[in-house]
Design a protein around this motif. Structure first.
Motif, PDB file in Angstrom:
ATOM      1  N   LYS A   1      -7.610 -61.858  60.907  1.00 17.44           N
ATOM      2  CA  LYS A   1      -6.717 -62.126  59.417  1.00 17.44           C
ATOM      3  C   LYS A   1      -7.080 -63.125  58.658  1.00 17.44           C
ATOM      4  CE  LYS A   1      -2.754 -63.291  60.387  1.00 17.44           C
ATOM      5  NZ  LYS A   1      -0.847 -63.347  60.592  1.00 17.44           N
TER       6      LYS A   1
ATOM      7  N   GLU B   1      -4.955 -58.077  64.468  1.00 15.27           N
ATOM      8  CA  GLU B   1      -5.104 -57.601  63.047  1.00 15.27           C
ATOM      9  C   GLU B   1      -6.216 -56.052  63.234  1.00 15.27           C
ATOM     10  OE1 GLU B   1      -3.013 -57.746  61.179  1.00 15.27           O
ATOM     11  OE2 GLU B   1      -2.265 -59.973  61.341  1.00 15.27           O
TER      12      GLU B   1
ATOM     13  N   THR C   1      -1.767 -55.771  65.551  1.00 15.39           N
ATOM     14  CA  THR C   1      -1.685 -54.390  64.551  1.00 15.39           C
ATOM     15  C   THR C   1      -0.355 -54.890  64.334  1.00 15.39           C
ATOM     16  OG1 THR C   1      -2.406 -52.483  63.331  1.00 15.39           O
ATOM     17  CG2 THR C   1      -1.433 -52.477  65.507  1.00 15.39           C
ATOM     18  N   GLN C   2      -0.608 -54.775  62.098  1.00 16.57           N
ATOM     19  CA  GLN C   2       0.751 -54.917  61.688  1.00 16.57           C
ATOM     20  C   GLN C   2      -0.013 -53.149  60.778  1.00 16.57           C
ATOM     21  OE1 GLN C   2       0.394 -57.240  58.415  1.00 16.57           O
ATOM     22  NE2 GLN C   2      -1.929 -57.683  58.402  1.00 16.57           N
TER      23      GLN C   2
END
Length: 732
Positions: free
Chosen positions: A417, A496, A532-533
């Motif tokens: 990120k 991420e 993870t988003q």
């Protein structure tokens, strides 16, 4: 069927039954006659009769029951031995962390209350002194009212109003007797008390007079206190929560709209059964419930919002759970005194001191009742998913900080990120990178390649060990402690990870390599942590989501994301991270750490706390001589794609084959390492060889009597570059 066939069948059945010594002969003619004479009688052997046809000794038909009237079962001793014994001590007394936490809370409560009242003691004294005249007047008035028997006035007034002369005279005589002896008691008290008080005033020392006067003044002040204006205020305001009862639970269950539950609660139904009494369990109430037949705990969890409405409690207070050791209809309903997101959170056990081992369970968070929940990193992996801003990176940092406190763990940390949320781990990581750019993604892929290549080395080492040293063919603490074997724990973490897996250039290879690491690394001491988003099929390969052993899902918005993180059908089974709210930071469902998914609130460790922990970890690694790589200022070892490519080309193109077409080489490479070369084409191979000065050439082959020219490689060119590279490495 005609009658001849029917007679033949009956004759055959009769002969078979005669051959069986245990059977008895059935006269079918008599049976038919009996049925014709009693048309309303149940048919012998009908499926709903619960019996089978037979005959008694006189040839008459009788019914043999399927279920015997007395079913045999285990004896008394077997039932006693198989019974479940409840623990003598409560859970918080048997668990050292919970006992320490409870003791700390009690000491804190007593200390806070004592300090609170000590600060206000002068004010309490002043108020009581000011109220002492009112208390004295109240004492005198109450004493005179007692002597005058004022409590009997309403009864005497009632008798007088009713003109009941006899009753009134009886009550009046009773009052006269009371007034006489009460007056005597008052006179005697004054005759003894006043001289005694005068004697004390004359003879007693000054300190005793002051103490006595203060005690009397404070006592009179306490007596003169108004109920609506208490002198002593509360140091701790308790949370008043309605006690959980069976009536409240049944009311809530009836509001769920489940037909079988409504039938059980309706007229003639069996109701909801409670195998154990409803009791307090930590900061809340616990109810064990046997649901009606056919209703599962998943059905209740699917309607958790309705259940909370029926209980008249906030959603964050209501947590139905299955009981793993019981049947599917046994539910444990825990109702907290306050929502989970507002309850006090204990400190991370390793925050201030202590070391860790990735071979042992590591503290990850707490459940609804404040009990510690651990995760195991060794022999397992962890996937964390959530929508942005719900605490995903903080929860990934917790197991990483625990691994940092294990001086033997080799750590590769990538935060894609670019905000530096994992920057504290730079102090201990062998390899580290932060950023959303292509350069960081390429470096992360190089680190993944290095880890994947190390799997092969580790497998060879384990395969070469004698069985008595490695009986289970996997890394153990004893093997990891032998530095010469190189089987120390290796932790690879990618925050991420969707930025890497969805990358158009590196994504497919990274996904394939991580899938291989998950499948093979478990027994080889390699641990993969992913966060993870954006949990979807494009940014989280199905090979990864299907093979990760432990999953933690914070708030997500849809069913697809929920099941991508927690596993297929979790949403259908009532495990829904979609029900979490915006204020539920750090709260999610943990699946794989125990027999059943559980709700967990992660520990909160801010950046300063993470820095302090990593400082401890760095000092410990220095002392143990395990601080290497990026943290030690050294160049991290990463596997570049072309370095691996040249070696792989020599492996698939034998020495006797001087030249090979590009398409042939690509096909063989895909067979050798499908996770790396499966998507390659001839143009990608040509482009990958150019940085080494290796050009493809036209190679002619005779096919079907014709010469076909295609681009290919000369093996000698590859051999020369590899030899020069190895010579340079040896010189270095």
């Amino acid at each position: 069927m005609n009658h001849d066939d029917e007679n033949e069948l009956f004759n055959r059945l009769e002969s078979e039954m005669l051959a069986d010594s245990r059977g008895s002969v059935v006269d079918f003619e008599k049976a038919r006659a009996a049925r014709s004479e009693s048309p309303d009688a149940p048919t012998t052997g009908a499926p709903d009769s619960g019996s089978t046809g037979s005959t008694d000794g006189d040839g008459g038909e009788s019914a043999e029951m399927v279920d015997l009237p007395h079913v045999s079962g285990p004896g008394l001793m077997e039932r006693i031995r198989g019974a479940k014994r409840n623990a003598v001590l409560p859970a918080w007394m048997r668990s050292k962390p919970e006992f320490v936490d409870a003791s700390g809370w009690l000491l804190g409560y007593v200390g806070h209350s004592g300090l609170y009242h000590a600060v206000r003691l002068p004010w309490y004294t002043l108020r009581l002194s000011a109220q002492s005249p009112r208390g004295a007047a109240k004492f005198i008035g109450c004493t005179l009212a007692w002597v005058a028997d004022r409590e009997g006035d309403p009864m005497r007034q009632t008798a007088a109003s009713a003109e009941d002369v006899g009753e009134y005279l009886k009550l009046s005589r009773q009052r006269d007797r009371r007034v006489r002896w009460r007056g005597a008691v008052l006179a005697l008290s004054l005759a003894i008390g006043l001289p005694a008080a005068l004697a004390v005033y004359i003879l007693a020392p000054d300190w005793l007079l002051v103490a006595g006067a203060a005690t009397v003044a404070l006592a009179l002040g306490w007596l003169g206190t108004s109920r609506d204006k208490p002198v002593v205020s509360q140091a701790v305001v308790p949370t008043h929560v309605e006690r959980l009862t069976s009536t409240i639970v049944e009311r809530a269950m009836g509001a769920l709209g489940i037909a079988e539950v409504n039938k059980a609660l309706g007229k003639g139904g069996e109701g909801i059964k409670f195998p154990h009494p409803i009791r307090q369990d930590g900061p809340g109430w616990r109810a064990d419930i046997d649901l009606p037949y056919g209703v599962t705990v998943a059905d209740i969890m699917d309607r958790r919002e309705r259940l909370a409405s029926g209980l008249r409690r906030p959603l964050g207070c209501v947590w139905p759970e299955p009981v793993p050791d019981e049947h599917a209809g046994r539910m444990m309903l825990w109702v907290g005194n306050q929502p989970l997101n507002k309850a006090p959170q204990p400190k991370w056990p390793l925050a201030d001191s202590g070391s860790a081992s990735v071979f042992k369970p590591l503290p990850f968070g707490t459940d609804q009742r404040g009990r510690r929940v651990d995760v195991g990193l060794m022999y397992d992996n962890l996937l964390i998913g959530a929508m942005p801003g719900m605490g995903k990176t903080f929860q990934l940092r917790t197991p990483l900080l625990a691994a940092a406190l294990d001086v033997s763990a080799e750590m590769h940390v990538w935060e894609l990120k670019g905000t530096g949320d994992l920057s504290a781990l730079e102090k201990v990581a062998v390899d580290y990178g932060s950023g959303p750019d292509d350069e960081t993604a390429a470096a992360a892929l190089g680190s993944i390649r290095y880890v994947y290549r190390d799997l092969k080395r580790r497998a060879k080492v384990i395969g070469s060990l004698p069985k008595d040293k490695c009986p289970e063919n996997k890394v153990t603490p004893q093997l990891a402690a032998q530095k010469s074997l190189g089987l120390h724990p290796l932790v690879l973490a990618i925050d991420e990870c969707q930025e890497l897996f969805a990358h158009e250039k590196y994504g497919k290879e990274a996904g394939n390599l991580c899938t291989g690491i998950i499948k093979r690394g478990r027994a080889l001491g390699v641990i993969l942590l992913l966060a993870t988003q954006r949990p979807d099929k494009d940014s989280l390969p199905t090979g990864i989501s299907a093979n990760v052993g432990q999953r933690f899902c914070l708030r997500v918005m849809g069913q697809t994301e929920n099941d991508m993180v927690l596993g297929t059908s979790m949403y259908k089974n009532g495990i829904r991270a979609t029900t979490l709210t915006k204020s539920d930071l750090g709260i999610g469902y943990l699946n794989g750490a125990s027999d059943e998914p559980q709700i967990v609130r992660g520990y909160y460790l801010d950046n300063p706390a993470a820095d302090r922990i990593c400082d401890r970890a760095r000092a410990a690694r220095k002392a143990a001589g395990t601080l290497t790589g990026y943290a030690a200022g050294e160049e991290p070892e990463r596997e570049k794609v072309n370095d691996m490519l040249l070696t792989d080309i020599l492996a698939v193109v034998p020495a006797k084959e001087a030249k090979a077409w590009n398409e042939t080489v690509v096909e063989r490479l895909a067979e050798l390492r499908p996770e790396v070369y499966e998507a390659w084409g001839t143009e990608q191979l040509t482009a990958a060889l150019k940085p080494y000065g290796i050009d493809t050439v036209q190679i002619g082959r005779r096919q079907d009597g014709k010469v076909v020219n295609r681009r290919g490689i000369v093996r000698a060119d590859i051999t020369q570059v590899v030899a020069e590279r190895d010579a340079n490495r040896d010189a270095g």
